[in-house]
Design an enzyme around this catalytic site. Sequence first.
Site, PDB file in Angstrom:
ATOM      1  N   LYS A  18       0.827  -1.203   0.000  1.00  0.00           N
ATOM      2  CA  LYS A  18       0.000   0.000   0.000  1.00  0.00           C
ATOM      3  C   LYS A  18       0.870   1.265   0.000  1.00  0.00           C
ATOM      4  O   LYS A  18       0.592   2.220  -0.718  1.00  0.00           O
ATOM      5  CB  LYS A  18      -0.920  -0.007   1.226  1.00  0.00           C
ATOM      6  CG  LYS A  18      -1.621   1.314   1.385  1.00  0.00           C
ATOM      7  CD  LYS A  18      -2.672   1.341   2.443  1.00  0.00           C
ATOM      8  CE  LYS A  18      -3.040   2.804   2.693  1.00  0.00           C
ATOM      9  NZ  LYS A  18      -4.123   2.977   3.634  1.00  0.00           N
ATOM     10  N   ASN A  38       8.041 -15.397  -3.335  1.00  0.00           N
ATOM     11  CA  ASN A  38       7.760 -15.599  -1.901  1.00  0.00           C
ATOM     12  C   ASN A  38       7.014 -14.385  -1.350  1.00  0.00           C
ATOM     13  O   ASN A  38       6.263 -14.484  -0.392  1.00  0.00           O
ATOM     14  CB  ASN A  38       9.057 -15.836  -1.100  1.00  0.00           C
ATOM     15  CG  ASN A  38      10.170 -14.846  -1.412  1.00  0.00           C
ATOM     16  OD1 ASN A  38      10.088 -14.061  -2.354  1.00  0.00           O
ATOM     17  ND2 ASN A  38      11.227 -14.890  -0.630  1.00  0.00           N
ATOM     18  N   GLY A  40       4.363 -11.158  -1.357  1.00  0.00           N
ATOM     19  CA  GLY A  40       3.006 -10.975  -1.857  1.00  0.00           C
ATOM     20  C   GLY A  40       2.538  -9.633  -1.378  1.00  0.00           C
ATOM     21  O   GLY A  40       2.697  -9.313  -0.206  1.00  0.00           O
ATOM     22  N   HIS A  41       2.043  -8.802  -2.276  1.00  0.00           N
ATOM     23  CA  HIS A  41       1.468  -7.565  -1.780  1.00  0.00           C
ATOM     24  C   HIS A  41       0.065  -7.407  -2.326  1.00  0.00           C
ATOM     25  O   HIS A  41      -0.234  -7.746  -3.462  1.00  0.00           O
ATOM     26  CB  HIS A  41       2.336  -6.340  -2.036  1.00  0.00           C
ATOM     27  CG  HIS A  41       2.994  -6.296  -3.380  1.00  0.00           C
ATOM     28  ND1 HIS A  41       4.143  -6.970  -3.649  1.00  0.00           N
ATOM     29  CD2 HIS A  41       2.650  -5.652  -4.505  1.00  0.00           C
ATOM     30  CE1 HIS A  41       4.487  -6.739  -4.907  1.00  0.00           C
ATOM     31  NE2 HIS A  41       3.601  -5.957  -5.440  1.00  0.00           N
ATOM     32  N   ARG A 142      27.104 -20.370  -8.646  1.00  0.00           N
ATOM     33  CA  ARG A 142      27.406 -20.039 -10.049  1.00  0.00           C
ATOM     34  C   ARG A 142      26.927 -21.084 -11.034  1.00  0.00           C
ATOM     35  O   ARG A 142      27.548 -21.354 -12.046  1.00  0.00           O
ATOM     36  CB  ARG A 142      28.915 -19.743 -10.208  1.00  0.00           C
ATOM     37  CG  ARG A 142      29.300 -18.468  -9.479  1.00  0.00           C
ATOM     38  CD  ARG A 142      30.688 -18.481  -8.955  1.00  0.00           C
ATOM     39  NE  ARG A 142      30.872 -19.502  -7.941  1.00  0.00           N
ATOM     40  CZ  ARG A 142      32.042 -19.809  -7.412  1.00  0.00           C
ATOM     41  NH1 ARG A 142      33.120 -19.187  -7.798  1.00  0.00           N
ATOM     42  NH2 ARG A 142      32.133 -20.748  -6.474  1.00  0.00           N
ATOM     43  N   GLN A 223       9.779  -8.603   1.585  1.00  0.00           N
ATOM     44  CA  GLN A 223      10.036  -9.156   2.930  1.00  0.00           C
ATOM     45  C   GLN A 223      10.391  -8.024   3.913  1.00  0.00           C
ATOM     46  O   GLN A 223       9.905  -6.921   3.741  1.00  0.00           O
ATOM     47  CB  GLN A 223      11.127 -10.242   2.900  1.00  0.00           C
ATOM     48  CG  GLN A 223      10.696 -11.536   2.224  1.00  0.00           C
ATOM     49  CD  GLN A 223      10.944 -11.540   0.727  1.00  0.00           C
ATOM     50  OE1 GLN A 223      11.966 -11.111   0.263  1.00  0.00           O
ATOM     51  NE2 GLN A 223       9.993 -12.045  -0.034  1.00  0.00           N
ATOM     52  N   THR A 238      14.991 -15.211   4.841  1.00  0.00           N
ATOM     53  CA  THR A 238      14.920 -15.536   3.422  1.00  0.00           C
ATOM     54  C   THR A 238      16.346 -15.488   2.856  1.00  0.00           C
ATOM     55  O   THR A 238      17.307 -15.241   3.595  1.00  0.00           O
ATOM     56  CB  THR A 238      13.934 -14.606   2.684  1.00  0.00           C
ATOM     57  OG1 THR A 238      13.720 -15.123   1.368  1.00  0.00           O
ATOM     58  CG2 THR A 238      14.439 -13.160   2.610  1.00  0.00           C
ATOM     59  N   ARG A 304      -0.637 -15.672  10.096  1.00  0.00           N
ATOM     60  CA  ARG A 304       0.558 -15.003  10.619  1.00  0.00           C
ATOM     61  C   ARG A 304       0.532 -15.013  12.143  1.00  0.00           C
ATOM     62  O   ARG A 304      -0.537 -14.851  12.740  1.00  0.00           O
ATOM     63  CB  ARG A 304       0.614 -13.559  10.127  1.00  0.00           C
ATOM     64  CG  ARG A 304       0.757 -13.478   8.619  1.00  0.00           C
ATOM     65  CD  ARG A 304       0.791 -12.026   8.139  1.00  0.00           C
ATOM     66  NE  ARG A 304       0.756 -11.969   6.685  1.00  0.00           N
ATOM     67  CZ  ARG A 304       0.063 -11.084   5.977  1.00  0.00           C
ATOM     68  NH1 ARG A 304      -0.658 -10.169   6.575  1.00  0.00           N
ATOM     69  NH2 ARG A 304       0.097 -11.109   4.663  1.00  0.00           N
ATOM     70  N   ASP A 332      -5.464   1.108  12.932  1.00  0.00           N
ATOM     71  CA  ASP A 332      -6.880   0.856  13.234  1.00  0.00           C
ATOM     72  C   ASP A 332      -7.128  -0.531  13.842  1.00  0.00           C
ATOM     73  O   ASP A 332      -8.124  -0.738  14.527  1.00  0.00           O
ATOM     74  CB  ASP A 332      -7.715   0.988  11.950  1.00  0.00           C
ATOM     75  CG  ASP A 332      -7.235   0.031  10.869  1.00  0.00           C
ATOM     76  OD1 ASP A 332      -6.041   0.115  10.508  1.00  0.00           O
ATOM     77  OD2 ASP A 332      -8.024  -0.819  10.423  1.00  0.00           O
ATOM     78  N   LEU A 413      -4.547   3.512   8.039  1.00  0.00           N
ATOM     79  CA  LEU A 413      -5.652   3.105   8.920  1.00  0.00           C
ATOM     80  C   LEU A 413      -6.654   2.226   8.203  1.00  0.00           C
ATOM     81  O   LEU A 413      -7.850   2.247   8.498  1.00  0.00           O
ATOM     82  CB  LEU A 413      -6.366   4.365   9.430  1.00  0.00           C
ATOM     83  CG  LEU A 413      -5.446   5.405  10.034  1.00  0.00           C
ATOM     84  CD1 LEU A 413      -5.690   6.756   9.444  1.00  0.00           C
ATOM     85  CD2 LEU A 413      -5.570   5.417  11.528  1.00  0.00           C
TER      86      LEU A 413
HETATM   87  P1  IMP Z   1      11.549 -18.305   1.715  1.00  0.00           P
HETATM   88  O1  IMP Z   1      11.799 -16.882   1.387  1.00  0.00           O
HETATM   89  O2  IMP Z   1      10.377 -18.905   0.979  1.00  0.00           O
HETATM   90  O3  IMP Z   1      12.794 -19.150   1.598  1.00  0.00           O
HETATM   91  O4  IMP Z   1      11.124 -18.380   3.261  1.00  0.00           O
HETATM   92  C1  IMP Z   1      12.035 -18.075   4.306  1.00  0.00           C
HETATM   93  C2  IMP Z   1      11.328 -17.358   5.452  1.00  0.00           C
HETATM   94  O5  IMP Z   1      10.909 -16.067   5.017  1.00  0.00           O
HETATM   95  C3  IMP Z   1      10.049 -18.059   5.942  1.00  0.00           C
HETATM   96  O6  IMP Z   1       9.922 -17.830   7.336  1.00  0.00           O
HETATM   97  C4  IMP Z   1       8.943 -17.323   5.210  1.00  0.00           C
HETATM   98  O7  IMP Z   1       7.706 -17.402   5.892  1.00  0.00           O
HETATM   99  C5  IMP Z   1       9.503 -15.915   5.212  1.00  0.00           C
HETATM  100  N1  IMP Z   1       8.997 -15.081   4.119  1.00  0.00           N
HETATM  101  C6  IMP Z   1       9.386 -15.123   2.827  1.00  0.00           C
HETATM  102  N2  IMP Z   1       8.731 -14.194   2.121  1.00  0.00           N
HETATM  103  C7  IMP Z   1       7.948 -13.537   2.985  1.00  0.00           C
HETATM  104  C8  IMP Z   1       7.052 -12.428   2.850  1.00  0.00           C
HETATM  105  O8  IMP Z   1       6.869 -11.838   1.789  1.00  0.00           O
HETATM  106  N3  IMP Z   1       6.420 -12.027   3.991  1.00  0.00           N
HETATM  107  C9  IMP Z   1       6.639 -12.622   5.191  1.00  0.00           C
HETATM  108  N4  IMP Z   1       7.458 -13.657   5.359  1.00  0.00           N
HETATM  109  C10 IMP Z   1       8.118 -14.102   4.268  1.00  0.00           C
END
Ligand code: IMP
Length: 444
Positions: A18, A38, A40-41, A142, A223, A238, A304, A332, A413
């Site tokens: 956001k 990995n 997501g927004h 590599r 992340q 990560t 979460r 909020d 909020l």
């Molecule tokens: P990986 O990135 O899939 O290898 O996961 C490694 C760790 O990072 C795990 O605990 C995942 O839940 C966390 N993680 C990876 N991407 C996200 C994200 O976008 N939001 C929150 N946690 C993440």
Amino acid sequence: MANVVVIGAQWGDEGKGKITDLLSRSADVVVRYQGGVNAGHTVVVGEQTLKLHLIPSGILYPDTQCIIGSGTVIDPKILLGEVDMLEQLGIPTDHLLISQTAHVTMPYHRLIDAAAEQQRGSHKIGTTGRGIGPTYADKSERTGIRVLDLMDPEGLREQLTWTIAQKNIILDKLYGLPPLDAESVIEEYSGYAERLRPHVVDSSLTIDEAWRKRKNILFEGAQGTLLDLDHGTYPYVTSSNPVAGGACIGAGVGPTIIDRVIGVAKAYTTRVGEGPFPTELHGDVGELLCQRGAEFGTTTGRRRRCGWFDAVIGRYAVRINGIDCLAITKLDVLDDLDEIKVCVAYDIDGERCDHFPSSARSFANCQPIYKSVPGWKQSTSHCRSLDDLPKAALDYLKFLAELMEVPIAIVSLGASRDQTIIVEDPIHGPKRALLYANGEASAQ
Ligand code: IMP
């Protein structure tokens, strides 16, 4: 004009989507610099809720160049799925640019990620299972496939024939999995290559050209700080560098180009996956935060873990990233609470500790030392200025700013674009004309 880095100051999921969407309005170029699918927004535009994993939220602005930088890892199938989804919604994607030196997530990366997690048993990391770690491991070793390799059909065939033979040995001997058929992988990825080709560029050069024209560039981290490979809660991290310093490597720019670093933090804390989390709440309050905050992962749908705001990791994030202002999100979500706690320091075996310990074992031993503040017990989601906020909510923000020793520029909020208080525009506003700990929104 200002070139800004937007990073997560906690364990990811801080609501960066956001905030980058809001700031992208003022940006000419948005660069995602690390991570892969990995992340997501979720971006809410009017009635539409868009879930994106790789494409920066700046894609919604047709005049903004959207770059997926060299430091990212690209899963072409998911990326092209996002392109299709946007096109179907009438959102153009021709301003999407992909770095030719980004690495590509292959089917064996996903298989190895899942199998390795299973083998780790109680030591599992709780990865998203999207092949991120194995893709970055091949990059370091590599043996990775880069986007520019996809663009060269003959070279790709040669490289994949060899690599898949190697990976099949690992799949069989280490994990007891059936081999991959090299021909069908080559065919599948050659198809993706043709669709990606018009978007592929030398992104460092593209960014440099924009910089020379004095354009506004926004570097978007995925992340969060505590998931950083070097500075996070290792090994529960990560495999890339979400911290602000990662922007230089992942985008291919020098540090002198960056004017500001904006840290995004939730008004409380969440974490997905395994690993220590000192302020985690297991009872009713944790459940309330989870439900009110809709704390379920965009990528995996996992619940979460929720807890109180942790100012020790907040201060750490300020230090590691050089954060000069904050965006506090989801204020909020705390609206109904009688009392709100903030972790101000840790107790480790009877000793007070004001700093984040590097060892996972010490971190697991940290007992939070809390300071309680009163809740405001009324809705804030309609507030559009600091003056609209109940006094206790404003006091809470001031307290966070004081503990983190940085001012607050933005307060969010709710999910929609208008549910935001812009104390000061961090791209165009004068530097540091923000909400200070003393509550004054005054310029310096
Ligand atoms: P990986 O990135 O899939 O290898 O996961 C490694 C760790 O990072 C795990 O605990 C995942 O839940 C966390 N993680 C990876 N991407 C996200 C994200 O976008 N939001 C929150 N946690 C993440």
